[in-house]
Design an enzyme around this catalytic site. Structure first.
Site, PDB file in Angstrom:
ATOM      1  CB  VAL A   1      33.659  59.061  -6.328  1.00 58.39           C
ATOM      2  CG1 VAL A   1      33.712  59.070  -4.813  1.00 58.39           C
ATOM      3  CG2 VAL A   1      33.533  57.641  -6.855  1.00 58.39           C
ATOM      4  CB  CYS A   2      30.591  63.284  -3.897  1.00 57.33           C
ATOM      5  SG  CYS A   2      30.711  64.796  -2.921  1.00 57.33           S
TER       6      CYS A   2
END
Lengths: 93, 130
Positions: B77-78
């Site tokens: 996940v960024c």
């Protein structure tokens, strides 16, 4: 190059203009609507192969009989095959 | 073939998570390696632990967690996208007094370096979303 298009709007028109004869276009999600022959405003280039993701057609109640005759159909396995055969893959948003 | 996936759209609102999921299943069935799934922009909502869809619907978040536990697919996940939207890594949440258990099992938070690594190291990189 494999172009993946997921919208039925000017993006597809732009993609068709940009694509060359070596390229392939895959219609998924709402881009499926452009496969319908009747009332379609999108003018495809017959020299560029166009595929449609059939599960997305079925989800939208669109059958092969309603579609342009030059369109070819793939399931998800066929989608993977297109990815295998074409490099790079560009999602055209 | 090594394939990486990027998802830019939220689940349920957009079909991207479903299209990507079916594609990944087909790719694994054909013997390919799915190297990483990178969740970017609104795609980070695919990692929301507390998602509770109705029982007769597909559970998109759990599906991703299973992909990690069953197939070992790296789910990233960024960090910037997540922090903007209030999905905090436990260590950050502790520091700022936020919710510490936001991320579902199997996901990890990292920067764009891991996206670039996936693009460089994979034979194909495919983006789903908008």
């Amino acid at each position: 190059m494999l172009y993946i298009v997921n919208k039925n709007n000017d993006v597809l028109v732009d993609c068709i203009e940009r694509a060359s004869n070596d390229d392939v276009i895959l219609l998924v999600e709402n881009a499926i609507y452009s496969a319908i022959e009747a009332g379609s405003s999108v003018v495809f280039d017959k020299n560029i192969p166009v595929y449609a993701l059939e599960p997305d057609m079925k989800a939208r109640g669109i059958g092969r009989k309603q579609s342009h005759d030059f369109i070819q159909y793939v399931d998800y396995e066929g989608f993977v095959e297109l990815v295998e055969k074409n490099n790079p893959v560009r999602s055209y948003f | 073939m090594k394939i990486s996936i990027q998802i830019n759209a939220s689940p349920y609102q957009h079909q991207a998570a479903d299209t990507a999921w079916h594609f990944i299943q087909a790719a694994i069935a054909r013997g390919h390696e799915v190297y990483r799934v990178f969740f970017y922009h609104d795609g980070i909502y695919n990692a929301a632990r507390d998602a509770r869809p109705p029982g007769d619907e597909r559970d998109i978040v759990s599906r991703w967690s299973s992909l990690h536990s069953d197939k070992g697919v790296d789910l990233v996940v960024c960090v910037s996208s997540a922090q903007r939207r209030g999905l905090l890594e436990t260590s950050v949440a502790k520091k700022v007094g936020g919710y510490e258990n936001a991320l579902a099992d199997g996901f990890r938070i990292a920067g764009l370096g891991l996206l670039m690594e996936a693009v460089i190291d994979s034979d194909r990189h495919i983006i789903f979303g908008e």
